[in-house]
Design an enzyme around this catalytic site. Structure first.
Site, PDB file in Angstrom:
ATOM      1  N   SER A 172     -27.979 -12.832  23.229  1.00  0.00           N
ATOM      2  CA  SER A 172     -27.096 -13.970  23.508  1.00  0.00           C
ATOM      3  C   SER A 172     -27.741 -15.313  23.234  1.00  0.00           C
ATOM      4  O   SER A 172     -27.080 -16.345  23.321  1.00  0.00           O
ATOM      5  CB  SER A 172     -26.654 -13.924  24.975  1.00  0.00           C
ATOM      6  OG  SER A 172     -27.746 -14.183  25.826  1.00  0.00           O
TER       7      SER A 172
ATOM      8  N   THR B 164     -25.383 -16.784  27.417  1.00  0.00           N
ATOM      9  CA  THR B 164     -25.985 -18.104  27.330  1.00  0.00           C
ATOM     10  C   THR B 164     -26.973 -18.176  28.466  1.00  0.00           C
ATOM     11  O   THR B 164     -26.847 -17.441  29.435  1.00  0.00           O
ATOM     12  CB  THR B 164     -24.894 -19.182  27.556  1.00  0.00           C
ATOM     13  OG1 THR B 164     -23.964 -19.123  26.494  1.00  0.00           O
ATOM     14  CG2 THR B 164     -25.454 -20.590  27.650  1.00  0.00           C
TER      15      THR B 164
ATOM     16  N   ARG C  99     -18.489 -23.057  14.269  1.00  0.00           N
ATOM     17  CA  ARG C  99     -17.918 -23.207  15.616  1.00  0.00           C
ATOM     18  C   ARG C  99     -18.978 -23.778  16.567  1.00  0.00           C
ATOM     19  O   ARG C  99     -20.125 -23.347  16.596  1.00  0.00           O
ATOM     20  CB  ARG C  99     -17.437 -21.846  16.116  1.00  0.00           C
ATOM     21  CG  ARG C  99     -16.870 -21.847  17.548  1.00  0.00           C
ATOM     22  CD  ARG C  99     -17.891 -21.423  18.580  1.00  0.00           C
ATOM     23  NE  ARG C  99     -17.314 -21.275  19.914  1.00  0.00           N
ATOM     24  CZ  ARG C  99     -17.998 -20.985  21.000  1.00  0.00           C
ATOM     25  NH1 ARG C  99     -19.300 -20.818  20.923  1.00  0.00           N
ATOM     26  NH2 ARG C  99     -17.407 -20.869  22.164  1.00  0.00           N
TER      27      ARG C  99
ATOM     28  N   THR D  44     -21.960 -20.875  31.707  1.00  0.00           N
ATOM     29  CA  THR D  44     -21.936 -19.823  30.703  1.00  0.00           C
ATOM     30  C   THR D  44     -20.514 -19.283  30.662  1.00  0.00           C
ATOM     31  O   THR D  44     -19.733 -19.502  31.583  1.00  0.00           O
ATOM     32  CB  THR D  44     -22.912 -18.672  31.046  1.00  0.00           C
ATOM     33  OG1 THR D  44     -22.476 -18.059  32.267  1.00  0.00           O
ATOM     34  CG2 THR D  44     -24.328 -19.162  31.228  1.00  0.00           C
ATOM     35  N   GLY D  45     -20.190 -18.573  29.605  1.00  0.00           N
ATOM     36  CA  GLY D  45     -18.848 -18.012  29.481  1.00  0.00           C
ATOM     37  C   GLY D  45     -18.059 -18.703  28.380  1.00  0.00           C
ATOM     38  O   GLY D  45     -18.641 -19.369  27.513  1.00  0.00           O
TER      39      GLY D  45
HETATM   40  N1  ASP Z   1     -20.688 -20.681  26.589  1.00  0.00           N
HETATM   41  C1  ASP Z   1     -21.099 -20.052  25.355  1.00  0.00           C
HETATM   42  C2  ASP Z   1     -20.252 -20.558  24.241  1.00  0.00           C
HETATM   43  O1  ASP Z   1     -19.038 -20.699  24.411  1.00  0.00           O
HETATM   44  C3  ASP Z   1     -21.030 -18.585  25.344  1.00  0.00           C
HETATM   45  C4  ASP Z   1     -21.345 -17.869  26.609  1.00  0.00           C
HETATM   46  O2  ASP Z   1     -21.881 -18.404  27.533  1.00  0.00           O
HETATM   47  O3  ASP Z   1     -21.056 -16.700  26.712  1.00  0.00           O
HETATM   48  O4  ASP Z   1     -20.764 -20.759  23.172  1.00  0.00           O
END
Ligand code: ASP
Length: 380
Positions: free
Chosen positions: A92, A219, A247, A270-271
């Site tokens: 990640s 993340t 992106r 995160t997310g």
């Molecule tokens: N927040 C991160 C993103 O949208 C991804 C993640 O945390 O899973 O790039």
């Protein structure tokens, strides 16, 4: 900056060298010991480091650096997230991160240094594992806050960061399996209509597909306060797997992926970044704490705001989000908290009681979590 950056570090320097210039950068800021800072102006604060669950090794390292080595809070948490960035097994972040739809690993990172009120960020960075250190280099050595794409990489190379292939064989195999799942009916967006919520089981968001390659997010966010009440925050990621080239997620957005106001606290996330960007989540959490909310309350109130700002296609018929999002917060006085959409997530804390995982506050019980079934890819 008029100095030769190459001379500054030396061409081809490795990640260790990045840590060296990290220290050099700090030379610009007079160093005062934590004890002196604490006794000179203010009462001692309680050192605490808070991170997402994957930062459990990192919070231990950062706490140790802050409390035993008198390290600057930003140096310490960046050293903490470097563990994941340089770990090829972590898919990640950094080296080994899952790539975009073309098989290219593109990293996002940002940081803030509370005492000096500075911020740095990189987006869509390729071939440099320690994106957090590049973000700090932007902060330390330029008059800018954010560099993206080819310019970010050029800057990193000029600063002496080591170029390397970030796509591990494991991540390449996952990407190939994902590509094998593409079919002519797949598209970037399943539903163009936002007028109605999708019926159960037909949600367009591409998360867990048990038959195919998991759509992966991940993340690392980390926040710290030391005994002098100095705070910092950092977030680094390879972003959503199989994303469109170029992106940009929430992680490099100051105020979304992380934020630090030394007089109040810091926060990060995160997310699903797309959901967080729209509410400037980390900034909002810090503002809620400024208004007197506890870190837990501020994070939960921000989850509520995210849901209120979510388009219909990403809500189930009961109004629950078809994605995961986690927030982490640390107040200057050492109180910490968190909130996420669905039960079952933990976060990392290190303080005088040691480094440990703590269950996050959640909006919805595990049993309420809707199915997030489909993997959706771009048209083959
Ligand atoms: N927040 C991160 C993103 O949208 C991804 C993640 O945390 O899973 O790039």
């Amino acid at each position: 900056m008029s100095i030769s950056r190459r001379k500054f570090i030396g061409a081809g320097a490795a990640a260790a060298a990045a840590l060296t210039f990290d220290k050099t950068a700090d030379a610009a800021t007079p160093r005062i010991s934590v004890v002196e800072r604490a006794t000179a102006a203010e009462p001692a604060f309680r050192p605490v480091v808070v991170a997402s669950a994957n930062g459990i090794r990192g919070v231990a390292r950062a706490y140790d650096m802050i409390t035993r080595q008198n390290a600057d809070t930003l140096d310490a948490i960046i050293a903490g997230v470097n563990i994941q960035e340089l770990d090829p097994e972590d898919q990640s972040v950094g080296l080994g991160g899952l790539p975009n739809e073309e098989g290219v690993v593109q990293l996002d990172a940002s940081c803030m240094h509370g005492p000096t009120k500075r911020a740095g960020s990189v987006a869509v960075l390729e071939d440099i594992a320690t994106a957090s250190l590049v973000a700090k280099a932007v902060m330390d050595h330029t008059d800018h806050v954010m560099l993206a794409g080819a310019g970010a990489k050029k800057f990193a190379l000029e600063m002496g960061f080591k170029e390397q292939n970030l796509l591990t064989e494991k991540s390449r195999q996952d990407w190939l399996r994902w590509k094998a799942c593409l079919n002519p009916n797949d598209n970037w967006l399943d539903s163009r209509s936002d007028s109605v919520a999708p019926p159960p089981g037909t949600a367009s968001l591409p998360f867990d597909d048990p038959l195919h390659v998991k759509f992966t997010t991940g993340t690392i966010n980390m926040n710290a306060v030391n005994a002098a009440g100095e705070m910092s925050s950092v977030t680094t990621t390879s972003g959503r797997s199989w994303k469109l080239p170029g992106r940009v997620g929430d992680s490099p957005i100051i105020g979304a992926g992380q934020y630090c106001d030394n007089s109040v606290g810091s926060a990060g996330s995160t997310g699903r970044g797309e959901a967080n960007i729209k509410v400037c989540g980390a900034f909002l959490i810090v503002e809620f704490m400024r208004q007197g909310m506890s870190p837990d309350q501020a994070c939960m109130k921000t989850i509520d705001r995210v849901i209120a700002m979510t388009e219909r296609r990403l809500l189930d018929p009961n109004g629950r989000p078809l994605f995961d999002l986690e927030f982490f917060a640390l107040a200057r006085d050492g109180r910490f908290g968190s909130a996420c959409a669905y039960e079952g997530v933990q976060f990392s804390v290190a303080d005088a009681s040691g480094a440990r995982l703590v269950p996050m506050k959640f909006k919805f019980a595990r049993s309420e979590r809707p199915q997030m079934p489909e993997i959706r890819c771009r048209r083959a």
